[in-house]
Design a protein around this motif. Structure first.
Motif, PDB file in Angstrom:
ATOM      1  N   TRP A 171       0.818  -1.213   0.000  1.00 25.26           N
ATOM      2  CA  TRP A 171       0.000   0.000   0.000  1.00 25.26           C
ATOM      3  C   TRP A 171       0.850   1.261   0.000  1.00 25.26           C
ATOM      4  CZ3 TRP A 171      -5.008  -0.978  -0.759  1.00 25.26           C
ATOM      5  CH2 TRP A 171      -5.494  -2.251  -0.420  1.00 25.26           C
ATOM      6  N   ALA A 172       1.905   1.262   0.787  1.00 23.32           N
ATOM      7  CA  ALA A 172       2.718   2.481   0.923  1.00 23.32           C
ATOM      8  C   ALA A 172       4.163   2.109   1.217  1.00 23.32           C
ATOM      9  CB  ALA A 172       2.166   3.365   2.038  1.00 23.32           C
ATOM     10  N   LEU A 173       5.059   2.991   0.799  1.00 26.50           N
ATOM     11  CA  LEU A 173       6.494   2.817   1.006  1.00 26.50           C
ATOM     12  C   LEU A 173       7.110   4.139   1.429  1.00 26.50           C
ATOM     13  CD1 LEU A 173       7.303   0.941  -2.314  1.00 26.50           C
ATOM     14  CD2 LEU A 173       7.417  -0.091  -0.046  1.00 26.50           C
ATOM     15  N   TRP A 174       8.237   4.052   2.117  1.00 30.65           N
ATOM     16  CA  TRP A 174       9.034   5.259   2.341  1.00 30.65           C
ATOM     17  C   TRP A 174       9.770   5.576   1.049  1.00 30.65           C
ATOM     18  CZ3 TRP A 174       8.196   8.231   6.296  1.00 30.65           C
ATOM     19  CH2 TRP A 174       7.869   7.725   7.554  1.00 30.65           C
ATOM     20  N   LEU A 175       9.525   6.744   0.489  1.00 29.78           N
ATOM     21  CA  LEU A 175      10.172   7.148  -0.759  1.00 29.78           C
ATOM     22  C   LEU A 175      10.854   8.494  -0.607  1.00 29.78           C
ATOM     23  CD1 LEU A 175       7.369   6.271  -3.364  1.00 29.78           C
ATOM     24  CD2 LEU A 175       9.340   4.867  -2.701  1.00 29.78           C
ATOM     25  N   GLY A 176      11.921   8.676  -1.365  1.00 27.90           N
ATOM     26  CA  GLY A 176      12.624   9.948  -1.360  1.00 27.90           C
ATOM     27  C   GLY A 176      13.394  10.146  -2.652  1.00 27.90           C
ATOM     28  N   PRO A 177      13.935  11.306  -2.861  1.00 27.66           N
ATOM     29  CA  PRO A 177      14.682  11.579  -4.096  1.00 27.66           C
ATOM     30  C   PRO A 177      16.035  10.897  -4.147  1.00 27.66           C
ATOM     31  CG  PRO A 177      14.786  13.474  -2.632  1.00 27.66           C
ATOM     32  CD  PRO A 177      13.829  12.506  -2.009  1.00 27.66           C
ATOM     33  N   ILE A 178      16.563  10.521  -3.010  1.00 28.83           N
ATOM     34  CA  ILE A 178      17.838   9.792  -2.932  1.00 28.83           C
ATOM     35  C   ILE A 178      17.711   8.740  -1.849  1.00 28.83           C
ATOM     36  CG2 ILE A 178      20.061  10.702  -2.647  1.00 28.83           C
ATOM     37  CD1 ILE A 178      20.538  12.288  -2.271  1.00 28.83           C
ATOM     38  N   ALA A 179      18.404   7.641  -2.058  1.00 27.65           N
ATOM     39  CA  ALA A 179      18.351   6.562  -1.066  1.00 27.65           C
ATOM     40  C   ALA A 179      19.435   6.794  -0.022  1.00 27.65           C
ATOM     41  CB  ALA A 179      18.559   5.208  -1.741  1.00 27.65           C
ATOM     42  N   SER A 180      19.141   7.459   1.080  1.00 27.39           N
ATOM     43  CA  SER A 180      20.089   7.709   2.158  1.00 27.39           C
ATOM     44  C   SER A 180      20.203   6.475   3.043  1.00 27.39           C
ATOM     45  CB  SER A 180      19.623   8.903   3.000  1.00 27.39           C
ATOM     46  OG  SER A 180      20.316   8.938   4.225  1.00 27.39           O
ATOM     47  N   GLN A 181      21.400   5.917   3.113  1.00 25.35           N
ATOM     48  CA  GLN A 181      21.573   4.709   3.925  1.00 25.35           C
ATOM     49  C   GLN A 181      21.320   4.998   5.399  1.00 25.35           C
ATOM     50  OE1 GLN A 181      22.180   1.550   2.569  1.00 25.35           O
ATOM     51  NE2 GLN A 181      21.496   1.029   4.626  1.00 25.35           N
ATOM     52  N   VAL A 182      21.703   6.180   5.853  1.00 26.82           N
ATOM     53  CA  VAL A 182      21.480   6.535   7.258  1.00 26.82           C
ATOM     54  C   VAL A 182      19.991   6.567   7.561  1.00 26.82           C
ATOM     55  CG1 VAL A 182      21.754   8.321   9.012  1.00 26.82           C
ATOM     56  CG2 VAL A 182      23.631   7.834   7.428  1.00 26.82           C
ATOM     57  N   LEU A 183      19.225   7.259   6.708  1.00 25.38           N
ATOM     58  CA  LEU A 183      17.787   7.343   6.928  1.00 25.38           C
ATOM     59  C   LEU A 183      17.131   5.965   6.781  1.00 25.38           C
ATOM     60  CD1 LEU A 183      15.304   9.014   7.503  1.00 25.38           C
ATOM     61  CD2 LEU A 183      15.164   9.582   5.060  1.00 25.38           C
ATOM     62  N   THR A 184      17.602   5.177   5.816  1.00 23.78           N
ATOM     63  CA  THR A 184      17.095   3.816   5.645  1.00 23.78           C
ATOM     64  C   THR A 184      17.243   3.021   6.941  1.00 23.78           C
ATOM     65  OG1 THR A 184      17.533   3.716   3.278  1.00 23.78           O
ATOM     66  CG2 THR A 184      17.472   1.628   4.447  1.00 23.78           C
ATOM     67  N   ASN A 185      18.407   3.115   7.549  1.00 27.47           N
ATOM     68  CA  ASN A 185      18.660   2.368   8.777  1.00 27.47           C
ATOM     69  C   ASN A 185      17.792   2.869   9.922  1.00 27.47           C
ATOM     70  OD1 ASN A 185      20.595   0.891   7.435  1.00 27.47           O
ATOM     71  ND2 ASN A 185      22.318   2.091   8.188  1.00 27.47           N
ATOM     72  N   ILE A 186      17.641   4.187  10.024  1.00 28.69           N
ATOM     73  CA  ILE A 186      16.841   4.760  11.111  1.00 28.69           C
ATOM     74  C   ILE A 186      15.381   4.331  10.988  1.00 28.69           C
ATOM     75  CG2 ILE A 186      15.918   6.910  12.053  1.00 28.69           C
ATOM     76  CD1 ILE A 186      18.606   8.229  11.371  1.00 28.69           C
TER      77      ILE A 186
END
Length: 306
Positions: A171-186
């Motif tokens: 249904w939904a995903l976390w999306l962004g303009p760049i794949a930040s590994q730090v934010l991905t981990n958080i």
């Protein structure tokens, strides 16, 4: 000031993904809005990532998954429904929930697969008003869960999708303009810290007939994290009219937050949207979905070998 800002849907189903950020922290500030308004927040630079309808990933090539978790289901989802005054084959007009994107698209896909192509209107999410001048309507989120379907054809869109395809639905995903590994981990850790990751692992393992000692270890891990789930549940209650039992049952058995078959499910959704001319969909950046489920499970207590 937090290191990142994210935009999130204000629904109960998102609480395990963001409730940990309700507490003072230096990592993430959360801004809330309905799915259809979140992309504008990202475009303006107001946030670094958004928990937004999966259709956004499928129809754009400038967004990347910003985490390995999202909002998913495998069977009934309970909070995304199509309500109709007439049998499905007789639906001539459909009121879409103006706060939605993916659910509206899924309803159209499911109807098109049955040869039904109704006239569409985007309206505020109010079931009785939507049905005044339309044969059917789509409702999502808390309103979808709470809607009274008495006397109506009541279709759980998650269940309808899984029955038709044999797949889960994203249904939904976390999306962004760049794949930040730090934010991905958080963001991944936020879900692991919710207490629902170990509970879902227990439920999923039970369905796979795991060895008794594995289930015992998982059950113990799950029980030890009940206080974390309690925090999430009470957070959801404070933002809705749901009872404790309703929230707990829904988050434990209705919605999912990761899946082994997420990429396959998204590919099928893209295929059917394109087939019916609803959207020229594709799957960009597919490599980011590899190992999605395992990455989250790596953060969850593992069975103790005896």
């Amino acid at each position: 000031m937090a290191q990142f800002r994210v935009g999130c849907v204000p629904y109960v189903n998102a609480r395990p993904l963001v409730a940990v950020f309700d507490q003072p922290n230096e990592f993430v500030d959360v801004l809330y809005d309905v799915p259809s308004k979140l992309p504008a927040m990202l475009e303006s630079g107001k946030v670094d990532a958004i928990l937004v309808s999966s259709v956004e990933l499928l129809r754009r090539d400038d967004l990347w998954p910003a985490s390995t978790v999202g909002i998913m289901s495998n069977g009934p989802v309970q909070s995304v429904r199509l309500l109709s005054k007439v049998p499905v084959g007789q639906i001539k007009s459909l009121a879409l929930d103006q706060s939605s994107m993916t659910s509206n698209m899924l309803a159209q896909v499911l109807l098109a697969e049955q040869g039904v192509f109704p006239a569409l209107d985007n309206l505020p999410p109010d079931g009785p008003n939507m049905l005044k001048d339309h044969d059917a309507c789509v409702l999502i989120g808390d309103r979808g869960y709470e809607a009274d379907g008495t006397g109506l054809v009541d279709i759980d869109l998650g269940q309808a999708w899984t029955e038709m395809t044999g797949l889960p639905f994203v249904w939904a995903l976390w999306l962004g303009p760049i794949a930040s590994q730090v934010l991905t981990n958080i963001l991944g850790y936020a879900f692991a810290a919710s207490g629902f990751a170990s509970l879902h692992r227990l439920i999923d393992t039970s369905q796979d007939s795991a060895r008794p000692h594995e289930l015992e270890a998982l059950r113990a891990a799950s029980e030890s994290e009940q206080y974390r789930r309690d925090f999430v549940i009470r957070s959801a209650m404070s933002r809705s009219s749901w009872t404790y039992d309703q929230v707990e049952t829904y988050l434990a058995h209705g919605v999912r937050f990761s899946s082994h078959r997420d990429k396959e499910a998204l590919a099928k959704f893209a295929e059917l949207m394109t087939k019916h001319g609803l959207c020229e969909a594709k799957l960009p950046h597919q490599e980011f979905f590899v190992g999605l489920h395992q990455e989250i499970l790596d953060l969850v207590p593992q069975p103790v070998q005896r």
